[in-house]
Design an enzyme around this catalytic site. Structure first.
Site, PDB file in Angstrom:
ATOM      1  N   GLU A  42    -104.099  74.786 -40.029  1.00 59.64           N
ATOM      2  CA  GLU A  42    -104.282  73.485 -40.668  1.00 59.64           C
ATOM      3  C   GLU A  42    -104.031  73.721 -42.152  1.00 59.64           C
ATOM      4  O   GLU A  42    -104.850  74.342 -42.822  1.00 59.64           O
ATOM      5  CB  GLU A  42    -105.686  72.965 -40.368  1.00 59.64           C
ATOM      6  CG  GLU A  42    -105.795  71.471 -40.471  1.00 59.64           C
ATOM      7  CD  GLU A  42    -106.150  71.039 -41.869  1.00 59.64           C
ATOM      8  OE1 GLU A  42    -105.214  70.842 -42.669  1.00 59.64           O
ATOM      9  OE2 GLU A  42    -107.339  70.911 -42.149  1.00 59.64           O
ATOM     10  N   LYS A  97    -114.396  84.317 -41.519  1.00 65.76           N
ATOM     11  CA  LYS A  97    -114.426  84.673 -42.940  1.00 65.76           C
ATOM     12  C   LYS A  97    -114.470  83.405 -43.783  1.00 65.76           C
ATOM     13  O   LYS A  97    -113.518  82.634 -43.807  1.00 65.76           O
ATOM     14  CB  LYS A  97    -113.208  85.490 -43.354  1.00 65.76           C
ATOM     15  CG  LYS A  97    -113.348  86.008 -44.785  1.00 65.76           C
ATOM     16  CD  LYS A  97    -112.053  86.467 -45.407  1.00 65.76           C
ATOM     17  CE  LYS A  97    -111.284  85.362 -46.080  1.00 65.76           C
ATOM     18  NZ  LYS A  97    -111.909  84.819 -47.298  1.00 65.76           N
TER      19      LYS A  97
END
Lengths: 291, 478
Positions: free
Chosen positions: B258, B184
């Site tokens: 992250e 996405k």
């Protein structure tokens, strides 16, 4: 008073917690009876509280800089020293493991042998890990670039419930070999070998606070460690209830703890690297090359 | 200082062909969304509508995950590593062939200067696919055992700051390891991901190996929580990362995150001053400061504070803010109205908390989202602009006297993504690099990236690494 047959009356040991290199009782004043597998009383163990867990985290944080800053060679020697001192207490560990786990004395001895050998195995990893998991990175430009593993910080360990010494060793040694410090909650029903291991650590040049051992209930103390914002990682191997493990993992997300989920473990198997790499960070350093 | 006058040097838009609307890329074809509303993606530099994009709802996400599962079971999983490698090499070449088009499209949709999308983002995208292509038939040497296995279906959610580069960081290692992907892209920057879908078609990548579902947070959540996703990879804010870590609790899903950062960029008195000033500017103004590893906290040794600040301000006066497609532009548009509002809000907090704010005189375009390069001085460690990620062209300056104090201040943050060190003394560089609790340390440089170089954070900046052998390991079950 001497016994009826004139034999010497033994001096029994008081089992306490191991925090910051000292052996305090639980601040809560609580203790619980520890029985062997047949229900016979062995000793009273301190029942660690939330406050004890927090004190242990403070001790572990205080010890982290010094321990992670030692040379890998030095850490390796200290882990090896733990094996040496355990060897001298072999009979004591064997008796405790036999009583705690309901094993024959020969099977208990084998478990102690395996535990000592495991410390030796991990000791040797201290100065090799960086060469196996680090790297030099050939970047497309005039830079020197390398990656090194470093300790994550404080690892909370909810130790195995069944394997009182080999299991405990197998989860603590891989965490501390790279420079992490540990707060461990021992097996609830089989806590005695853990405290004896603490006595070994206290006399093996392992700095106080590197390993902190709490006897008591992982279900009671676990949530406080999972939600503690100064704990960097957590090992849930002593938790068997999936819902409880899920809740602990969710609480650990608050400060993005590195979580080791519970899994079926055979502690007699060769451990591999995963318990060491689980508690490592990788640091990559760049510098330009030029004249 | 008088400024050079520049004639605009606009990169032509003619090279890109943006369709008026895009479907979802599922099982190798663009398909209509079944349960979401379409939304518009705009150019943040002009607020012009670029295209209409479909929002994937839970049913669409489910369709994409099924396609990925089928492709994993039937095609990609059983395929020889050698052949997976060839597909990835093809993709790398197609990206190189279409590099200029992708750079223009990225600058249009994201607002970043063409100089950066052309010279940094897109070349790195191609390099990532090229690098991981070579791993696909060498997995047994990756450090995950003799017979390493892929996780299965990877659900990946990426941010808007480096849209195509983050896609490459996610997709290249996933496919090399033998996983299939549902990705996405960010709500505000979907166009290069959709162009990448076309590239997959041009490469004849088997259907379902890569699926692109556009949408916002709801779509991402449906993907991350889908029970048939085996591996979750997310780049974005720490708040969302935390929510993802909670949502996967109790599952078997592997996760890499992250997340945010608040990097210290540390300047010692013996630092090479010209390079240092360039490094500070690159550290915080690269990509409008929309960089998780941005050097947003400048720590300057007191003895050189006046000189560093003076030179920094003079350099900032020559930064050109404006049209992302102008090759002269240093600082482009802020990616969205929402992000601009956040930068404005935190900058106001900086002033309210007593820090001194400074920006060079600079004329900002009337249309679009813009924020001038900004420096705050007199910042204390307790100020929110020293603690929170602003994610904009805003630098907070603090001072220190000793190396130990620099370390203490640098590490005084829940984040741990990156750090910078500027000094001519080699032993000090290595000592500092040892002390800093951050996943990437740049010494006498900043914001360098390479596919061979692992990247990722300590502490609340997330876990797992992207790039290098370590980035590959994150996509192998072991």
């Amino acid at each position: 008073m001497p016994t009826k047959d004139g034999a010497r009356l033994e001096v029994r040991k008081t089992y306490k917690l191991y925090i910051g290199g000292a052996f305090p009782r639980s601040e809560s004043g609580r203790a619980y009876a520890v029985n062997n597998t047949k229900g016979k009383f062995l000793a009273n163990a301190s029942q660690a509280s939330r406050k004890d867990a927090r004190d242990a985290v403070v001790a572990a944080r205080k010890a982290f800089g010094g321990w992670s800053g030692k040379t890998a060679y030095n850490r390796g020697q200290i882990l090896y020293r733990i094996a040496e001192v355990m060897e001298g207490r072999h009979e004591q560990f064997s008796a405790e493991v036999a009583a705690s786990e309901g094993l024959s004395i020969s099977k208990a001895r084998a478990a102690v042998d395996a535990s000592i050998d495991r410390w030796v195995w991990y000791a040797g990893w201290a100065d090799k890990l960086a060469q196996i998991v680090g790297s030099s990175n050939p970047v497309a430009g005039p830079y020197f670039d390398f990656s090194l593993p470093e300790a994550t910080g404080i690892v909370a360990v909810l130790a195995p419930q069944e394997s009182s010494l080999l299991g405990l060793t197998s989860v603590i040694a891989p965490a501390i070999v790279s420079g992490n410090t540990v707060v461990a909650v021992s097996s609830f029903e089989r806590p005695l070998p853990a405290i004896t291991l603490g006595e070994v650590m206290a006399t093996s040049d392992l700095p106080g606070g590197v390993v902190n051992l709490l006897t008591g209930s992982a279900s009671e103390i676990g949530p406080w460690l999972a939600s503690h914002m100064d704990v960097n990682a957590i090992d849930l191997c002593g938790i068997s209830d999936p819902d409880e493990a899920r809740d602990l993992e969710a609480a650990s997300a608050e400060n993005l703890k590195r979580v080791r989920r519970p899994a079926v473990e055979d502690w007699s198997e060769s451990p591999g690297l995963s318990r060491m790499t689980q508690y490592l960070e990788l640091k990559t350093v760049w510098h330009p090359i030029g004249v | 200082m008088s400024r050079f006058e520049y004639a605009p040097a606009l990169e032509s838009r003619a090279i890109v062909d943006i369709k008026s609307s895009y479907g979802l890329f599922i099982n190798g074809a663009f398909t209509e969304a079944t349960d979401g509303k379409p939304f518009k993606t705009i150019s943040p530099a002009s607020e012009e509508v670029l295209a209409e994009v479909s929002e994937a709802g839970p049913a669409d996400v489910d369709k994409a995950v099924r396609a990925a599962r089928r492709a994993f079971d039937k095609v990609w999983g059983p395929m020889a590593g050698r052949d997976r490698a060839k597909y990835l090499y093809r993709i790398a070449r197609l990206i190189q062939e279409r590099a200029r088009e992708l750079a223009v499209l990225e600058s249009l949709d994201n607002g970043k200067p063409i100089r950066e999308s052309r010279d940094v983002d897109i070349p790195l995208v191609a390099a990532h696919f090229f690098y991981y292509a070579g791993w696909a038939d060498k997995l047994e040497y990756a450090g995950a055992g003799d017979d390493p296995q892929p996780w299965g279906v990877a659900g990946q959610v990426i941010p808007w700051n480096f849209p195509l580069l983050m896609l490459a960081w996610k997709i290249a290692p996933a496919l090399a390891a033998g996983n299939t992907v549902v990705l996405k892209p960010a709500e505000t920057t979907p166009l290069t991901a959709l162009a990448f879908a076309e590239i997959c078609q041009q490469a004849d990548l088997p259907p379902g190996v890569v699926n692109i579902v556009t949408g916002a947070g709801r779509t991402g959540q449906a993907l991350v929580e889908h029970p048939d996703v085996n591996k979750v990879a997310f780049t974005g804010s720490t708040a969302v990362g935390r929510a993802i870590a909670k949502s996967v609790a109790g599952t078997d899903k592997a996760v890499t995150l992250e997340l945010g950062g608040k990097a210290a960029n540390i300047v010692f008195e013996d630092a090479p001053i010209d390079q240092t000033i360039e490094g500070i500017v690159n550290g915080i103004f690269f990509n409008q400061g929309h960089v998780c590893c941005a050097g947003s906290r400048l720590l300057v040794q007191e003895s050189v504070y006046d000189e560093v600040l003076g030179r920094l301000k003079r350099r900032m006066e020559s930064l050109r803010v404006g049209d992302p497609l102008d090759k002269n532009t240093d600082i482009g548009a802020i990616n969205s109205a929402a992000q601009l509002a956040k930068i404005r809000e935190l900058s106001q907090v900086g002033e309210d908390e007593g820090s001194e704010r400074w920006s060079p005189e600079c004329e900002l375009p009337a249309q679009g989202f813009w924020f001038p390069p900004t420096v705050f001085t007199g910042v204390s460690q307790a100020h929110r602009i020293a603690r929170e990620e602003i994610f904009g062209p805003v630098l907070s300056v603090l001072t220190f006297r000793t190396p130990a104090e620099a370390v203490e201040k640098a590490n005084n943050t829940p984040f741990g993504l990156s750090a910078g060190i500027w000094t001519e003394k080699g032993s000090r560089i290595l000592w500092m690099a040892n002390q800093l609790r951050a996943g990437v340390v740049w010494a006498n440089t900043f914001n360098r990236f390479d596919p061979t170089s692992p990247f990722g954070g300590y502490k609340e900046s997330g876990y797992g690494r992207e790039g290098g052998r370590h980035g590959l390991e994150a996509y192998l079950a072991h």
